[in-house]
Design a protein around this motif. Structure first.
Motif, PDB file in Angstrom:
ATOM      1  N   VAL A  37       0.862  -1.180   0.000  1.00 39.15           N
ATOM      2  CA  VAL A  37       0.000   0.000   0.000  1.00 39.15           C
ATOM      3  C   VAL A  37       0.897   1.230   0.000  1.00 39.15           C
ATOM      4  CG1 VAL A  37      -1.789   1.269   1.228  1.00 39.15           C
ATOM      5  CG2 VAL A  37      -1.804  -1.232   1.235  1.00 39.15           C
ATOM      6  N   THR A  38       0.753   2.069  -0.996  1.00 38.27           N
ATOM      7  CA  THR A  38       1.602   3.252  -1.139  1.00 38.27           C
ATOM      8  C   THR A  38       0.830   4.499  -0.744  1.00 38.27           C
ATOM      9  OG1 THR A  38       0.961   3.436  -3.468  1.00 38.27           O
ATOM     10  CG2 THR A  38       2.972   2.212  -2.968  1.00 38.27           C
ATOM     11  N   ALA A  39       1.564   5.467  -0.214  1.00 44.78           N
ATOM     12  CA  ALA A  39       0.996   6.759   0.166  1.00 44.78           C
ATOM     13  C   ALA A  39       1.829   7.864  -0.461  1.00 44.78           C
ATOM     14  CB  ALA A  39       0.961   6.923   1.683  1.00 44.78           C
ATOM     15  N   ALA A  40       1.158   8.879  -0.960  1.00 44.66           N
ATOM     16  CA  ALA A  40       1.827  10.027  -1.567  1.00 44.66           C
ATOM     17  C   ALA A  40       1.333  11.300  -0.901  1.00 44.66           C
ATOM     18  CB  ALA A  40       1.561  10.074  -3.070  1.00 44.66           C
ATOM     19  N   VAL A  41       2.258  12.230  -0.668  1.00 43.28           N
ATOM     20  CA  VAL A  41       1.939  13.497  -0.016  1.00 43.28           C
ATOM     21  C   VAL A  41       2.357  14.622  -0.949  1.00 43.28           C
ATOM     22  CG1 VAL A  41       2.252  14.917   2.044  1.00 43.28           C
ATOM     23  CG2 VAL A  41       2.391  12.421   2.218  1.00 43.28           C
ATOM     24  N   GLY A  42       1.436  15.524  -1.223  1.00 43.36           N
ATOM     25  CA  GLY A  42       1.745  16.638  -2.115  1.00 43.36           C
ATOM     26  C   GLY A  42       0.953  17.873  -1.755  1.00 43.36           C
ATOM     27  N   ASP A  43       1.451  19.034  -2.215  1.00 42.87           N
ATOM     28  CA  ASP A  43       0.786  20.299  -1.887  1.00 42.87           C
ATOM     29  C   ASP A  43       0.561  21.186  -3.100  1.00 42.87           C
ATOM     30  OD1 ASP A  43       3.404  20.887  -2.419  1.00 42.87           O
ATOM     31  OD2 ASP A  43       3.660  22.268  -0.727  1.00 42.87           O
ATOM     32  N   GLY A  44       0.836  20.690  -4.291  1.00 46.00           N
ATOM     33  CA  GLY A  44       0.690  21.523  -5.474  1.00 46.00           C
ATOM     34  C   GLY A  44       0.025  20.796  -6.620  1.00 46.00           C
ATOM     35  N   GLY A  45      -0.232  21.542  -7.693  1.00 47.43           N
ATOM     36  CA  GLY A  45      -0.878  20.952  -8.849  1.00 47.43           C
ATOM     37  C   GLY A  45      -0.015  19.931  -9.555  1.00 47.43           C
ATOM     38  N   ASN A  46       1.326  20.058  -9.454  1.00 46.40           N
ATOM     39  CA  ASN A  46       2.207  19.090 -10.097  1.00 46.40           C
ATOM     40  C   ASN A  46       2.267  17.758  -9.347  1.00 46.40           C
ATOM     41  OD1 ASN A  46       3.461  20.174  -7.894  1.00 46.40           O
ATOM     42  ND2 ASN A  46       5.494  20.308  -8.850  1.00 46.40           N
ATOM     43  N   ASP A  47       1.583  17.660  -8.217  1.00 43.19           N
ATOM     44  CA  ASP A  47       1.551  16.407  -7.454  1.00 43.19           C
ATOM     45  C   ASP A  47       0.268  15.616  -7.676  1.00 43.19           C
ATOM     46  OD1 ASP A  47       4.020  17.030  -6.233  1.00 43.19           O
ATOM     47  OD2 ASP A  47       3.003  18.269  -4.734  1.00 43.19           O
ATOM     48  N   VAL A  48      -0.619  16.110  -8.520  1.00 42.11           N
ATOM     49  CA  VAL A  48      -1.916  15.462  -8.703  1.00 42.11           C
ATOM     50  C   VAL A  48      -1.756  14.054  -9.267  1.00 42.11           C
ATOM     51  CG1 VAL A  48      -4.088  15.559  -9.972  1.00 42.11           C
ATOM     52  CG2 VAL A  48      -3.164  17.624  -8.917  1.00 42.11           C
ATOM     53  N   ALA A  49      -0.914  13.894 -10.288  1.00 45.83           N
ATOM     54  CA  ALA A  49      -0.725  12.571 -10.890  1.00 45.83           C
ATOM     55  C   ALA A  49      -0.164  11.578  -9.876  1.00 45.83           C
ATOM     56  CB  ALA A  49       0.203  12.683 -12.095  1.00 45.83           C
ATOM     57  N   MET A  50       0.749  12.034  -9.039  1.00 46.30           N
ATOM     58  CA  MET A  50       1.320  11.163  -8.013  1.00 46.30           C
ATOM     59  C   MET A  50       0.269  10.770  -6.974  1.00 46.30           C
ATOM     60  SD  MET A  50       4.434  12.079  -5.389  1.00 46.30           S
ATOM     61  CE  MET A  50       3.506  13.490  -4.757  1.00 46.30           C
ATOM     62  N   LEU A  51      -0.568  11.708  -6.577  1.00 47.10           N
ATOM     63  CA  LEU A  51      -1.611  11.417  -5.593  1.00 47.10           C
ATOM     64  C   LEU A  51      -2.631  10.427  -6.137  1.00 47.10           C
ATOM     65  CD1 LEU A  51      -2.226  15.037  -4.231  1.00 47.10           C
ATOM     66  CD2 LEU A  51      -0.987  13.193  -3.101  1.00 47.10           C
ATOM     67  N   LEU A  52      -2.953  10.555  -7.418  1.00 50.67           N
ATOM     68  CA  LEU A  52      -3.919   9.637  -8.021  1.00 50.67           C
ATOM     69  C   LEU A  52      -3.330   8.247  -8.216  1.00 50.67           C
ATOM     70  CD1 LEU A  52      -5.541  11.994 -10.699  1.00 50.67           C
ATOM     71  CD2 LEU A  52      -6.467  11.331  -8.479  1.00 50.67           C
ATOM     72  N   GLU A  53      -2.035   8.161  -8.428  1.00 48.81           N
ATOM     73  CA  GLU A  53      -1.394   6.863  -8.645  1.00 48.81           C
ATOM     74  C   GLU A  53      -1.234   6.085  -7.348  1.00 48.81           C
ATOM     75  OE1 GLU A  53       0.157   3.695 -10.572  1.00 48.81           O
ATOM     76  OE2 GLU A  53      -0.616   5.521 -11.530  1.00 48.81           O
ATOM     77  N   ALA A  54      -1.044   6.771  -6.229  1.00 44.76           N
ATOM     78  CA  ALA A  54      -0.814   6.102  -4.951  1.00 44.76           C
ATOM     79  C   ALA A  54      -2.105   5.488  -4.418  1.00 44.76           C
ATOM     80  CB  ALA A  54      -0.251   7.094  -3.940  1.00 44.76           C
ATOM     81  N   SER A  55      -1.936   4.505  -3.531  1.00 41.16           N
ATOM     82  CA  SER A  55      -3.107   3.893  -2.895  1.00 41.16           C
ATOM     83  C   SER A  55      -3.837   4.895  -2.021  1.00 41.16           C
ATOM     84  CB  SER A  55      -2.668   2.685  -2.055  1.00 41.16           C
ATOM     85  OG  SER A  55      -1.969   1.742  -2.836  1.00 41.16           O
ATOM     86  N   VAL A  56      -3.087   5.732  -1.312  1.00 44.65           N
ATOM     87  CA  VAL A  56      -3.654   6.766  -0.450  1.00 44.65           C
ATOM     88  C   VAL A  56      -2.970   8.080  -0.798  1.00 44.65           C
ATOM     89  CG1 VAL A  56      -4.043   7.547   1.913  1.00 44.65           C
ATOM     90  CG2 VAL A  56      -4.067   5.100   1.394  1.00 44.65           C
ATOM     91  N   GLY A  57      -3.758   9.063  -1.170  1.00 42.79           N
ATOM     92  CA  GLY A  57      -3.221  10.378  -1.477  1.00 42.79           C
ATOM     93  C   GLY A  57      -3.536  11.366  -0.373  1.00 42.79           C
ATOM     94  N   ILE A  58      -2.522  12.095   0.081  1.00 40.54           N
ATOM     95  CA  ILE A  58      -2.670  13.059   1.172  1.00 40.54           C
ATOM     96  C   ILE A  58      -2.294  14.432   0.634  1.00 40.54           C
ATOM     97  CG2 ILE A  58      -1.954  13.685   3.507  1.00 40.54           C
ATOM     98  CD1 ILE A  58      -1.152  10.754   3.915  1.00 40.54           C
ATOM     99  N   GLY A  59      -3.251  15.331   0.638  1.00 39.75           N
ATOM    100  CA  GLY A  59      -3.022  16.674   0.124  1.00 39.75           C
ATOM    101  C   GLY A  59      -2.807  17.680   1.239  1.00 39.75           C
ATOM    102  N   ILE A  60      -1.918  18.636   0.989  1.00 40.33           N
ATOM    103  CA  ILE A  60      -1.603  19.687   1.950  1.00 40.33           C
ATOM    104  C   ILE A  60      -2.093  21.019   1.384  1.00 40.33           C
ATOM    105  CG2 ILE A  60       0.206  20.779   3.318  1.00 40.33           C
ATOM    106  CD1 ILE A  60      -0.097  17.834   3.898  1.00 40.33           C
ATOM    107  N   TYR A  61      -2.797  21.778   2.227  1.00 42.25           N
ATOM    108  CA  TYR A  61      -3.217  23.113   1.810  1.00 42.25           C
ATOM    109  C   TYR A  61      -1.973  23.989   1.652  1.00 42.25           C
ATOM    110  CZ  TYR A  61      -7.972  21.816   3.145  1.00 42.25           C
ATOM    111  OH  TYR A  61      -9.185  21.200   3.242  1.00 42.25           O
ATOM    112  N   GLY A  62      -1.659  24.384   0.420  1.00 48.12           N
ATOM    113  CA  GLY A  62      -0.457  25.168   0.175  1.00 48.12           C
ATOM    114  C   GLY A  62      -0.757  26.465  -0.545  1.00 48.12           C
ATOM    115  N   ASN A  63       0.327  27.152  -0.930  1.00 51.13           N
ATOM    116  CA  ASN A  63       0.204  28.429  -1.633  1.00 51.13           C
ATOM    117  C   ASN A  63       0.001  28.256  -3.130  1.00 51.13           C
ATOM    118  OD1 ASN A  63       0.653  29.827   0.797  1.00 51.13           O
ATOM    119  ND2 ASN A  63       2.893  29.692   0.538  1.00 51.13           N
ATOM    120  N   GLU A  64       0.066  27.020  -3.612  1.00 57.04           N
ATOM    121  CA  GLU A  64      -0.047  26.777  -5.045  1.00 57.04           C
ATOM    122  C   GLU A  64      -1.467  26.408  -5.465  1.00 57.04           C
ATOM    123  OE1 GLU A  64       2.826  23.984  -6.391  1.00 57.04           O
ATOM    124  OE2 GLU A  64       4.419  24.741  -5.091  1.00 57.04           O
ATOM    125  N   GLY A  65      -2.416  26.637  -4.616  1.00 54.67           N
ATOM    126  CA  GLY A  65      -3.786  26.286  -4.956  1.00 54.67           C
ATOM    127  C   GLY A  65      -4.231  25.029  -4.231  1.00 54.67           C
TER     128      GLY A  65
END
Length: 307
Positions: A37-65
């Motif tokens: 089970v994989t987890a991905a953590v991202g805070d920007g629009g360039n992390d969307v593909a990684m979050l969707l690919e991982a089993s669990v995606g964790i998003g951070i409220y950032g300055n990039e939207g």
């Protein structure tokens, strides 16, 4: 893959997703297990593909939207909240789900065990142990609220201990509560409780003595007639009470919601049985013939002769 940590920099969104896919497929079958089970953590629009690919995606409220937050499974305002999310809520969530599954094994095996024992006393005639309504609502109302509340509120270890003892998280990775031998213990436990419930009711209400509450001797014959409805309802009530008490005993966090929910559910269950039995008794049905009646008798000495 024999590495434990990989550092990558200046990667495109598709390359980030490819790294997650590489870990997921590269560790498949390692250590005798399945795909990790994989987890991905991202805070920007360039992390969307990684979050969707991982089993669990964790998003951070950032300055990039908020593109990462919208594409994630969980969202949090700060990175430091990630520790509590995994060590506390991740541990609790696994424990609640796994133990709720074991409770369902327990209560359904006990329910089936009572009916299997009954087959040996009714000549394998296919006679139903319980009323059709009780079969339908056993998992819907009678034994639903207890496991449901347990799966929401249970905290077998306090959040403080989980935060200060990260090694406890390893128990979740090892799937300790869903191992074959542990699930088998719950199955055996359910069968044991079903056995005790059936034979206690049988000995007390049917075969315990000549004046058992559910057993009546006909004056002109040598065999006994059993109030099968009384016997089956007693088994059913004791089974529901046993499942509820099993959850109360194993629970380590009894809050106000659990206690009130169990009491309200018990009252509603008794009300349902009372109303249904009262309405069922008003229906006039002709008595079965002696040959058929003997099949539903329990403890009759001349059962074979009457058949």
């Amino acid at each position: 893959m024999n590495v434990t940590t990989v550092l990558c920099c200046r990667m495109t969104p598709l390359q980030k997703a490819a790294v997650v896919r590489l870990v997921s497929h590269g560790l498949d079958g390692v250590g005798g297990g399945g795909r990790p089970v994989t987890a991905a953590v991202g805070d920007g629009g360039n992390d969307v593909a990684m979050l969707l690919e991982a089993s669990v995606g964790i998003g951070i409220y950032g300055n990039e939207g908020r593109q990462a937050v919208r594409a994630s499974d969980y969202a949090m305002p700060l990175f430091r909240h990630l520790r509590r999310l995994i060590l506390v809520h991740g541990h609790w969530n696994y424990y609640r789900i796994s133990m709720t599954a074991n409770i369902f094994y327990f209560k359904n095996v006990a329910f089936v065990a009572i009916q299997l024992y009954q087959m040996f006393y009714d000549g394998f005639s296919g006679q139903s142990m319980f009323d059709s309504l009780f079969y339908t609502i056993y998992n819907l109302t009678f034994t639903f609220v207890g496991p449901f509340l347990y799966g929401i509120f249970e905290q077998h270890i306090s959040s403080k201990d989980l935060m200060h003892r990260p090694y406890l998280y390893r128990l979740m990775n090892l799937s300790a509560n869903l191992r074959c031998w542990y699930v088998l213990l719950w199955v055996v436990d359910g069968w044991w409780h079903g056995t005790v419930i059936y034979y206690v009711c049988y000995c007390v209400l049917v075969g315990g003595m000549n004046f058992s509450e559910a057993q009546f001797f006909q004056s002109d014959t040598s065999y006994a007639v059993v109030d099968f409805n009384m016997f089956s309802n007693a088994c059913y009530i004791y089974l529901v009470v046993t499942v509820t008490m099993r959850i109360v005993v194993m629970s380590k966090y009894l809050n106000r919601c659990i206690i009130i929910g169990l009491f309200v559910t018990g009252f509603i269950n008794l009300a349902i049985m009372y109303i249904y039995q009262r309405s069922h008794d008003k229906i006039s049905m002709p008595p079965p013939p002696p040959a058929v009646r003997s099949l539903v008798l329990l403890g009759g000495d001349d059962l074979g002769d009457t058949c």
